[in-house]
Design an enzyme around this catalytic site. Structure first.
Site, PDB file in Angstrom:
ATOM      1  N   GLY A  46    -111.888   1.756  42.749  1.00 38.51           N
ATOM      2  CA  GLY A  46    -110.784   0.808  42.614  1.00 38.51           C
ATOM      3  C   GLY A  46    -109.822   1.312  41.566  1.00 38.51           C
ATOM      4  O   GLY A  46    -110.173   2.150  40.727  1.00 38.51           O
ATOM      5  N   GLN A  51    -103.307   0.119  35.214  1.00 40.88           N
ATOM      6  CA  GLN A  51    -103.981   1.287  34.627  1.00 40.88           C
ATOM      7  C   GLN A  51    -103.110   2.547  34.645  1.00 40.88           C
ATOM      8  O   GLN A  51    -103.388   3.489  33.902  1.00 40.88           O
ATOM      9  CB  GLN A  51    -105.293   1.562  35.364  1.00 40.88           C
ATOM     10  CG  GLN A  51    -106.342   0.470  35.168  1.00 40.88           C
ATOM     11  CD  GLN A  51    -107.575   0.741  35.978  1.00 40.88           C
ATOM     12  OE1 GLN A  51    -107.659   0.368  37.146  1.00 40.88           O
ATOM     13  NE2 GLN A  51    -108.555   1.385  35.381  1.00 40.88           N
ATOM     14  N   CYS A  91    -115.362   1.766  33.951  1.00 40.93           N
ATOM     15  CA  CYS A  91    -113.907   1.608  34.130  1.00 40.93           C
ATOM     16  C   CYS A  91    -113.229   2.944  33.867  1.00 40.93           C
ATOM     17  O   CYS A  91    -113.556   3.625  32.886  1.00 40.93           O
ATOM     18  CB  CYS A  91    -113.370   0.554  33.166  1.00 40.93           C
ATOM     19  SG  CYS A  91    -111.596   0.263  33.320  1.00 40.93           S
ATOM     20  N   LEU A  92    -112.306   3.306  34.729  1.00 41.99           N
ATOM     21  CA  LEU A  92    -111.603   4.579  34.560  1.00 41.99           C
ATOM     22  C   LEU A  92    -110.754   4.584  33.287  1.00 41.99           C
ATOM     23  O   LEU A  92    -110.356   5.635  32.811  1.00 41.99           O
ATOM     24  CB  LEU A  92    -110.736   4.862  35.789  1.00 41.99           C
ATOM     25  CG  LEU A  92    -111.512   4.968  37.107  1.00 41.99           C
ATOM     26  CD1 LEU A  92    -110.571   5.169  38.271  1.00 41.99           C
ATOM     27  CD2 LEU A  92    -112.567   6.052  37.058  1.00 41.99           C
ATOM     28  N   HIS A 133    -112.914  -7.010  39.191  1.00 37.82           N
ATOM     29  CA  HIS A 133    -112.620  -6.069  38.101  1.00 37.82           C
ATOM     30  C   HIS A 133    -111.134  -5.685  38.122  1.00 37.82           C
ATOM     31  O   HIS A 133    -110.467  -5.674  37.090  1.00 37.82           O
ATOM     32  CB  HIS A 133    -113.508  -4.827  38.271  1.00 37.82           C
ATOM     33  CG  HIS A 133    -113.289  -3.764  37.241  1.00 37.82           C
ATOM     34  ND1 HIS A 133    -114.212  -3.457  36.268  1.00 37.82           N
ATOM     35  CD2 HIS A 133    -112.250  -2.909  37.047  1.00 37.82           C
ATOM     36  CE1 HIS A 133    -113.733  -2.472  35.515  1.00 37.82           C
ATOM     37  NE2 HIS A 133    -112.555  -2.122  35.965  1.00 37.82           N
ATOM     38  N   GLU A 134    -110.616  -5.401  39.351  1.00 36.76           N
ATOM     39  CA  GLU A 134    -109.207  -4.996  39.457  1.00 36.76           C
ATOM     40  C   GLU A 134    -108.262  -6.160  39.190  1.00 36.76           C
ATOM     41  O   GLU A 134    -107.215  -6.001  38.564  1.00 36.76           O
ATOM     42  CB  GLU A 134    -108.928  -4.398  40.840  1.00 36.76           C
ATOM     43  CG  GLU A 134    -109.792  -3.209  41.224  1.00 36.76           C
ATOM     44  CD  GLU A 134    -109.864  -2.129  40.167  1.00 36.76           C
ATOM     45  OE1 GLU A 134    -110.888  -1.429  40.123  1.00 36.76           O
ATOM     46  OE2 GLU A 134    -108.924  -2.005  39.340  1.00 36.76           O
ATOM     47  N   HIS A 137    -107.691  -6.506  35.626  1.00 35.71           N
ATOM     48  CA  HIS A 137    -106.697  -5.564  35.097  1.00 35.71           C
ATOM     49  C   HIS A 137    -105.276  -6.126  35.242  1.00 35.71           C
ATOM     50  O   HIS A 137    -104.451  -5.998  34.342  1.00 35.71           O
ATOM     51  CB  HIS A 137    -106.772  -4.215  35.823  1.00 35.71           C
ATOM     52  CG  HIS A 137    -107.823  -3.277  35.290  1.00 35.71           C
ATOM     53  ND1 HIS A 137    -107.859  -2.842  33.989  1.00 35.71           N
ATOM     54  CD2 HIS A 137    -108.872  -2.685  35.906  1.00 35.71           C
ATOM     55  CE1 HIS A 137    -108.887  -2.026  33.821  1.00 35.71           C
ATOM     56  NE2 HIS A 137    -109.526  -1.918  34.957  1.00 35.71           N
TER      57      HIS A 137
HETATM   58  O1  K2U Z   1    -110.753  -0.230  37.642  1.00 37.95           O
HETATM   59  C1  K2U Z   1    -111.377   0.826  37.484  1.00 37.95           C
HETATM   60  O2  K2U Z   1    -111.417   1.391  36.377  1.00 37.95           O
HETATM   61  C2  K2U Z   1    -112.202   1.398  38.626  1.00 37.95           C
HETATM   62  C3  K2U Z   1    -113.571   0.818  38.500  1.00 37.95           C
HETATM   63  C4  K2U Z   1    -113.838  -0.141  39.612  1.00 37.95           C
HETATM   64  C5  K2U Z   1    -115.191  -0.784  39.487  1.00 37.95           C
HETATM   65  C6  K2U Z   1    -115.734  -1.134  38.264  1.00 37.95           C
HETATM   66  C7  K2U Z   1    -116.990  -1.747  38.216  1.00 37.95           C
HETATM   67  C8  K2U Z   1    -117.694  -1.977  39.361  1.00 37.95           C
HETATM   68  C9  K2U Z   1    -117.142  -1.615  40.571  1.00 37.95           C
HETATM   69  C10 K2U Z   1    -115.889  -1.013  40.623  1.00 37.95           C
HETATM   70  C11 K2U Z   1    -114.613   1.939  38.382  1.00 37.95           C
HETATM   71  O3  K2U Z   1    -114.327   2.815  37.361  1.00 37.95           O
HETATM   72  S1  K2U Z   1    -114.783   2.917  39.753  1.00 37.95           S
HETATM   73  C12 K2U Z   1    -116.211   3.808  39.238  1.00 37.95           C
HETATM   74  C13 K2U Z   1    -117.398   3.186  39.875  1.00 37.95           C
HETATM   75  C14 K2U Z   1    -117.848   3.811  40.994  1.00 37.95           C
HETATM   76  C15 K2U Z   1    -118.905   3.252  41.682  1.00 37.95           C
HETATM   77  C16 K2U Z   1    -119.505   2.068  41.252  1.00 37.95           C
HETATM   78  C17 K2U Z   1    -119.041   1.453  40.117  1.00 37.95           C
HETATM   79  C18 K2U Z   1    -117.970   2.016  39.403  1.00 37.95           C
HETATM   80 ZN    ZN Z   2    -111.214  -0.728  35.271  1.00 39.18          ZN
END
Ligand code: K2U
Ligand code: ZN
Length: 167
Positions: A46, A51, A91-92, A133-134, A137
């Site tokens: 996501g 971001q 989170c990225l 989560h998104e 943000h």
């Molecule tokens: O928003 C972001 O930074 C991307 C997030 C999205 C996300 C966070 C927590 C749980 C699910 C999605 C992640 O950094 S994407 C990395 C990731 C990959 C697989 C599973 C969980 C997180």
């Molecule tokens: Zn995030």
């Protein structure tokens, strides 16, 4: 297509509340494409426009195993939020930090697609977590803000130390 730089916590720009997209034009379509490319390359499942320092209500999500089910959500709004689940999140914008966050188990999100058509996505499990989560943000919230004050202080200190080492 281009990769976009991702803001790092605790950058104050991550706290800005995104404004609705007024018009779905070529600029929005290019932004969505670049966000998707940035998300897949990270890799992530996501990414919110906040971001990449664009403060508009736009998120891209692909929680599929095969990485071929991209959702582009414009002006998303959560219509249904029910149940509860605790998942480990990353989170990225907060690299190297992972912790468990309680979220709704099931959500229904209404949004506009890139054609301007109204859509809804009915999600549970990881996709529901990612959407929430998104959406956080877009409200200027990062997942660490759901953690205790002590954990947030430790995270800030760890990231500040990392920044000094890499500076
Ligand atoms: O928003 C972001 O930074 C991307 C997030 C999205 C996300 C966070 C927590 C749980 C699910 C999605 C992640 O950094 S994407 C990395 C990731 C990959 C697989 C599973 C969980 C997180
Ligand atoms: Zn995030």
């Amino acid at each position: 297509m281009s990769l976009l730089p991702i803001l790092r916590f605790p950058d104050p720009r991550l706290k800005k509340v995104a404004a609705p997209v007024a018009r779905i034009d070529d600029g929005i379509r290019r932004l969505a494409r670049d966000m998707a490319e940035t998300m897949y390359e990270a890799p992530g499942i996501g990414l919110a426009a906040t971001q990449v320092d664009v403060h508009l209500r736009l998120i891209v999500v692909d929680a599929s195993e095969t990485k071929d089910q991209l959702l582009v959500l414009i002006n998303p709004a959560i219509e249904v939020q029910e149940g509860s689940q605790k998942c480990e999140e990353g989170c990225l914008s907060v690299p190297g930090i992972y912790d468990r966050v309680e979220r709704a188990e099931h959500v229904v999100v209404r949004y506009l697609d890139l054609d301007g058509s109204e859509q809804t996505v009915d999600a549970s499990g990881l996709l529901a977590v990612c959407l929430q989560h998104e959406m956080d943000h877009l409200q200027g919230r990062v997942f660490v803000e759901h953690l205790s004050q002590l954990k947030q202080l430790r995270i800030r200190n760890k990231l500040a130390k990392q920044a000094r080492i890499t500076a």
